[in-house]
Design a protein around this motif. Structure first.
Motif, PDB file in Angstrom:
ATOM      1  N   LYS A 107       0.752  -1.295  -0.061  1.00  0.00           N
ATOM      2  CA  LYS A 107      -0.021   0.001  -0.238  1.00  0.00           C
ATOM      3  C   LYS A 107       0.801   1.341   0.238  1.00  0.00           C
ATOM      4  N   PRO A 108       1.913   1.390   0.830  1.00  0.00           N
ATOM      5  CA  PRO A 108       2.767   2.527   0.795  1.00  0.00           C
ATOM      6  C   PRO A 108       3.189   2.975  -0.610  1.00  0.00           C
ATOM      7  N   SER A 109       3.914   1.858  -1.267  1.00  0.00           N
ATOM      8  CA  SER A 109       4.179   2.195  -2.785  1.00  0.00           C
ATOM      9  C   SER A 109       3.241   2.282  -3.692  1.00  0.00           C
ATOM     10  N   LEU A 110       2.061   1.738  -3.647  1.00  0.00           N
ATOM     11  CA  LEU A 110       0.800   2.010  -4.485  1.00  0.00           C
ATOM     12  C   LEU A 110       0.411   3.437  -4.389  1.00  0.00           C
ATOM     13  N   ASN A 111       0.586   3.931  -3.026  1.00  0.00           N
ATOM     14  CA  ASN A 111       0.011   5.440  -2.662  1.00  0.00           C
ATOM     15  C   ASN A 111       1.218   6.360  -3.150  1.00  0.00           C
ATOM     16  N   LEU A 112       2.414   5.858  -3.108  1.00  0.00           N
ATOM     17  CA  LEU A 112       3.616   6.670  -3.706  1.00  0.00           C
ATOM     18  C   LEU A 112       3.477   6.843  -5.172  1.00  0.00           C
ATOM     19  N   ALA A 113       3.120   5.744  -5.982  1.00  0.00           N
ATOM     20  CA  ALA A 113       2.904   5.874  -7.433  1.00  0.00           C
ATOM     21  C   ALA A 113       1.760   6.742  -7.736  1.00  0.00           C
ATOM     22  N   ALA A 114       0.511   6.629  -6.980  1.00  0.00           N
ATOM     23  CA  ALA A 114      -0.343   7.530  -7.463  1.00  0.00           C
ATOM     24  C   ALA A 114      -0.042   9.379  -7.009  1.00  0.00           C
ATOM     25  N   ARG A 115       0.640   9.504  -5.972  1.00  0.00           N
ATOM     26  CA  ARG A 115       1.148  10.689  -5.754  1.00  0.00           C
ATOM     27  C   ARG A 115       2.000  11.183  -6.670  1.00  0.00           C
ATOM     28  N   LEU A 116       2.844  10.415  -7.463  1.00  0.00           N
ATOM     29  CA  LEU A 116       3.897  10.795  -8.516  1.00  0.00           C
ATOM     30  C   LEU A 116       2.999  10.875  -9.703  1.00  0.00           C
ATOM     31  N   GLY A 117       1.867  10.538  -9.966  1.00  0.00           N
ATOM     32  CA  GLY A 117       1.192  10.857 -11.294  1.00  0.00           C
ATOM     33  C   GLY A 117       0.942   9.557 -11.985  1.00  0.00           C
ATOM     34  N   PHE A 118       1.522   8.347 -11.539  1.00  0.00           N
ATOM     35  CA  PHE A 118       1.479   7.230 -12.331  1.00  0.00           C
ATOM     36  C   PHE A 118      -0.036   6.688 -12.668  1.00  0.00           C
ATOM     37  N   LEU A 119      -0.419   6.185 -13.698  1.00  0.00           N
ATOM     38  CA  LEU A 119      -1.737   5.828 -14.108  1.00  0.00           C
ATOM     39  C   LEU A 119      -1.735   4.276 -14.017  1.00  0.00           C
ATOM     40  N   LEU A 120      -2.355   3.829 -12.971  1.00  0.00           N
ATOM     41  CA  LEU A 120      -3.088   2.329 -13.197  1.00  0.00           C
ATOM     42  C   LEU A 120      -3.526   1.639 -14.475  1.00  0.00           C
ATOM     43  N   VAL A 121      -2.752   1.002 -15.112  1.00  0.00           N
ATOM     44  CA  VAL A 121      -3.237   0.481 -16.452  1.00  0.00           C
ATOM     45  C   VAL A 121      -3.462  -0.991 -16.393  1.00  0.00           C
ATOM     46  N   GLY A 122      -2.897  -1.797 -15.308  1.00  0.00           N
ATOM     47  CA  GLY A 122      -3.667  -3.184 -15.158  1.00  0.00           C
ATOM     48  C   GLY A 122      -2.775  -4.079 -14.176  1.00  0.00           C
ATOM     49  N   THR A 123      -2.938  -5.153 -14.351  1.00  0.00           N
ATOM     50  CA  THR A 123      -2.176  -6.129 -13.098  1.00  0.00           C
ATOM     51  C   THR A 123      -1.277  -7.136 -13.857  1.00  0.00           C
ATOM     52  N   GLY A 124      -0.654  -7.768 -13.305  1.00  0.00           N
ATOM     53  CA  GLY A 124       0.097  -8.901 -13.948  1.00  0.00           C
ATOM     54  C   GLY A 124       0.903  -9.664 -12.838  1.00  0.00           C
ATOM     55  N   PHE A 125       1.224 -10.813 -13.251  1.00  0.00           N
ATOM     56  CA  PHE A 125       2.218 -11.734 -12.336  1.00  0.00           C
ATOM     57  C   PHE A 125       3.711 -11.431 -12.585  1.00  0.00           C
ATOM     58  N   HIS A 126       4.426 -10.585 -11.873  1.00  0.00           N
ATOM     59  CA  HIS A 126       5.593 -10.377 -12.293  1.00  0.00           C
ATOM     60  C   HIS A 126       6.444 -10.645 -10.917  1.00  0.00           C
ATOM     61  N   TYR A 127       7.788 -10.899 -11.336  1.00  0.00           N
ATOM     62  CA  TYR A 127       8.571 -11.019 -10.165  1.00  0.00           C
ATOM     63  C   TYR A 127       8.315 -11.926  -9.124  1.00  0.00           C
ATOM     64  N   GLY A 128       7.490 -12.933  -9.545  1.00  0.00           N
ATOM     65  CA  GLY A 128       7.066 -14.057  -8.621  1.00  0.00           C
ATOM     66  C   GLY A 128       5.639 -13.707  -7.750  1.00  0.00           C
ATOM     67  N   ALA A 129       5.248 -12.564  -8.274  1.00  0.00           N
ATOM     68  CA  ALA A 129       3.869 -12.016  -7.359  1.00  0.00           C
ATOM     69  C   ALA A 129       2.940 -11.330  -8.024  1.00  0.00           C
ATOM     70  N   ASP A 130       1.719 -11.131  -7.494  1.00  0.00           N
ATOM     71  CA  ASP A 130       0.871 -10.191  -8.332  1.00  0.00           C
ATOM     72  C   ASP A 130       1.226  -8.695  -8.063  1.00  0.00           C
ATOM     73  N   HIS A 131       1.222  -8.039  -9.079  1.00  0.00           N
ATOM     74  CA  HIS A 131       1.691  -6.554  -9.263  1.00  0.00           C
ATOM     75  C   HIS A 131       0.611  -5.830  -9.896  1.00  0.00           C
ATOM     76  N   ARG A 132       0.665  -4.428  -9.387  1.00  0.00           N
ATOM     77  CA  ARG A 132      -0.120  -3.464 -10.108  1.00  0.00           C
ATOM     78  C   ARG A 132       0.730  -2.996 -11.392  1.00  0.00           C
ATOM     79  N   VAL A 133       0.264  -2.650 -12.571  1.00  0.00           N
ATOM     80  CA  VAL A 133       1.203  -2.178 -13.513  1.00  0.00           C
ATOM     81  C   VAL A 133       0.874  -0.598 -13.658  1.00  0.00           C
ATOM     82  N   HIS A 134       1.823   0.316 -13.736  1.00  0.00           N
ATOM     83  CA  HIS A 134       1.430   1.867 -13.667  1.00  0.00           C
ATOM     84  C   HIS A 134       2.358   2.205 -14.879  1.00  0.00           C
ATOM     85  N   VAL A 135       2.132   3.403 -15.312  1.00  0.00           N
ATOM     86  CA  VAL A 135       2.781   4.001 -16.311  1.00  0.00           C
ATOM     87  C   VAL A 135       2.589   5.619 -16.107  1.00  0.00           C
TER      88      VAL A 135
END
Length: 105
Positions: free
Chosen positions: A74-102
Motif C-alpha cells: 500500500k505505501p508504494s501504491l500510494n506513492l505511485a499515485a502521488r507521483l502521477g502514475f496511471l494504473l493500467v493493469g495487473t500482472g504476475f511479475h517477479y513471482g507475485a501479483d503486481h499492479r502495472v503503472h505508467v
C-alpha cells in the motif's frame, strides 16, 4: 538509466532503479524504489522516486516510465499515485501479483 542509492547525509536509506524492465516486453523503462522502514514517513521515498522519474522523463526524454508495484504494498501504491502514475493493469511479475503503472511526460 541505472541504479541509485538514496542518501540522507552519509546514511544509505534506500535504493532505486530506472532501467529496461526485466518483466515487461520491449525493454520498457521501469522504475523501482525501496526505502528502509526505519526512514519512512518523512517523504524521503517520494523525493527520491520523483527525482528518478524526472530524470527519466525530462533528462533522458523517455516517452514513458513503468512501475510494477506489489499488489499488497500500500505505501508504494500510494506513492505511485502521488507521483502521477496511471494504473493500467495487473500482472504476475517477479513471482507475485503486481499492479502495472505508467507515467507519461
Amino acid at each position: 538509466m541505472g541504479h541509485w542509492a538514496f542518501l540522507e547525509g552519509d546514511t544509505v536509506v534506500g535504493i532505486g532503479h530506472l532501467r529496461p524492465s526485466w518483466e515487461l516486453p520491449g525493454d520498457l523503462p521501469e522504475i523501482g524504489w525501496y526505502l528502509s522502514p526505519i526512514h519512512g514517513g518523512r517523504g524521503l521515498a517520494t523525493e527520491a522516486a520523483a527525482a528518478l522519474l524526472q530524470h527519466g522523463l525530462i533528462n533522458l526524454g523517455l516517452t514513458s516510465v513503468w512501475a510494477l508495484v506489489h499488489a499488497d504494498n500500500k505505501p508504494s501504491l500510494n506513492l505511485a499515485a502521488r507521483l502521477g502514475f496511471l494504473l493500467v493493469g495487473t500482472g504476475f511479475h517477479y513471482g507475485a501479483d503486481h499492479r502495472v503503472h505508467v507515467a507519461l511526460p
